[in-house]
Design a protein around this motif. Structure first.
Motif, mmCIF file in Angstrom:
data_model
loop_
_atom_site.group_PDB
_atom_site.id
_atom_site.type_symbol
_atom_site.label_atom_id
_atom_site.label_comp_id
_atom_site.label_asym_id
_atom_site.label_seq_id
_atom_site.Cartn_x
_atom_site.Cartn_y
_atom_site.Cartn_z
ATOM 1 N N ARG A 89 0.746 -1.239 0.035
ATOM 2 C CA ARG A 89 -0.019 -0.078 -0.060
ATOM 3 C C ARG A 89 0.880 1.178 -0.094
ATOM 4 N N HIS A 90 2.142 1.069 0.500
ATOM 5 C CA HIS A 90 2.839 2.473 0.711
ATOM 6 C C HIS A 90 3.763 2.439 -0.539
ATOM 7 N N LEU A 91 3.823 1.633 -1.292
ATOM 8 C CA LEU A 91 4.672 2.054 -2.377
ATOM 9 C C LEU A 91 3.996 2.782 -3.556
ATOM 10 N N PRO A 92 4.676 3.693 -4.429
ATOM 11 C CA PRO A 92 4.182 4.402 -4.981
ATOM 12 C C PRO A 92 3.987 3.820 -6.441
ATOM 13 N N GLY A 93 3.054 4.388 -7.357
ATOM 14 C CA GLY A 93 2.898 3.976 -8.652
ATOM 15 C C GLY A 93 1.660 2.950 -8.771
ATOM 16 N N ASN A 94 1.488 2.330 -10.044
ATOM 17 C CA ASN A 94 0.514 1.414 -10.237
ATOM 18 C C ASN A 94 1.155 -0.061 -9.959
ATOM 19 N N VAL A 95 0.204 -1.149 -10.301
ATOM 20 C CA VAL A 95 0.676 -2.535 -10.169
ATOM 21 C C VAL A 95 2.052 -2.929 -10.719
ATOM 22 N N TRP A 96 2.483 -2.403 -11.926
ATOM 23 C CA TRP A 96 3.540 -2.722 -12.504
ATOM 24 C C TRP A 96 4.693 -2.164 -11.905
ATOM 25 N N LYS A 150 4.867 -1.068 -8.802
ATOM 26 C CA LYS A 150 4.818 -1.506 -7.557
ATOM 27 C C LYS A 150 5.676 -3.085 -7.639
ATOM 28 N N ALA A 151 5.392 -3.724 -8.371
ATOM 29 C CA ALA A 151 5.820 -5.261 -8.797
ATOM 30 C C ALA A 151 7.497 -5.082 -8.913
ATOM 31 N N LEU A 152 7.925 -3.923 -9.763
ATOM 32 C CA LEU A 152 9.295 -3.739 -10.101
ATOM 33 C C LEU A 152 9.918 -3.058 -8.748
ATOM 34 N N ILE A 153 9.374 -2.153 -8.050
ATOM 35 C CA ILE A 153 10.236 -1.871 -6.841
ATOM 36 C C ILE A 153 10.215 -2.934 -5.762
ATOM 37 N N SER A 154 9.286 -3.931 -5.839
ATOM 38 C CA SER A 154 9.059 -4.948 -4.888
ATOM 39 C C SER A 154 10.491 -5.789 -5.219
ATOM 40 N N LEU A 155 10.492 -6.085 -6.355
ATOM 41 C CA LEU A 155 11.505 -7.079 -6.989
ATOM 42 C C LEU A 155 12.787 -6.444 -6.706
ATOM 43 N N ALA A 156 13.008 -5.167 -6.937
ATOM 44 C CA ALA A 156 14.272 -4.519 -6.488
ATOM 45 C C ALA A 156 14.430 -4.353 -5.037
ATOM 46 N N LEU A 157 13.619 -4.208 -4.167
ATOM 47 C CA LEU A 157 13.881 -4.341 -2.611
ATOM 48 C C LEU A 157 14.114 -5.771 -2.312
ATOM 49 N N ALA A 158 13.567 -6.803 -3.087
ATOM 50 C CA ALA A 158 13.943 -8.314 -2.506
ATOM 51 C C ALA A 158 15.196 -8.584 -3.153
ATOM 52 N N LEU A 159 15.708 -8.227 -4.291
ATOM 53 C CA LEU A 159 17.029 -8.130 -4.576
ATOM 54 C C LEU A 159 18.115 -7.412 -3.695
ATOM 55 N N ALA A 160 17.810 -6.288 -3.244
ATOM 56 C CA ALA A 160 18.674 -5.602 -2.206
ATOM 57 C C ALA A 160 18.838 -6.374 -1.019
ATOM 58 N N VAL A 161 17.693 -6.970 -0.638
ATOM 59 C CA VAL A 161 17.878 -7.657 0.684
ATOM 60 C C VAL A 161 18.818 -8.984 0.440
ATOM 61 N N VAL A 162 18.386 -9.783 -0.676
ATOM 62 C CA VAL A 162 19.311 -10.738 -0.734
ATOM 63 C C VAL A 162 20.853 -10.347 -0.927
#
Length: 65
Positions: free
Chosen positions: A19-26, A28-40
């Protein structure tokens, strides 16, 4: 008894992040992927090498026979 948590308005940690990520679904999905890769990346580059000496992986109990 409600078995689905988001019906009570509680959707957990991932729902809060989504809910707190900006943008539309795509976006948000790209930002989520980038965040997951950064955590790894952070785990493999900093956390795991720091924790390796603290773990008992080299303490074996098998004799050389």
């Amino acid at each position: 008894m409600r078995l689905v948590p988001w019906r009570d308005g509680r959707d957990g940690m991932y729902g809060w992040i989504w809910r707190h990520l900006p943008g539309n679904v795509w976006v948000k999905a790209l930002i989520s992927l980038a965040l997951a890769l950064a955590v790894v990346y952070i785990l493999f580059q900093y956390v795991f090498p720091w924790a390796e000496p603290l773990l008992p992986f080299n303490d074996v109990t098998v004799d050389n026979q």
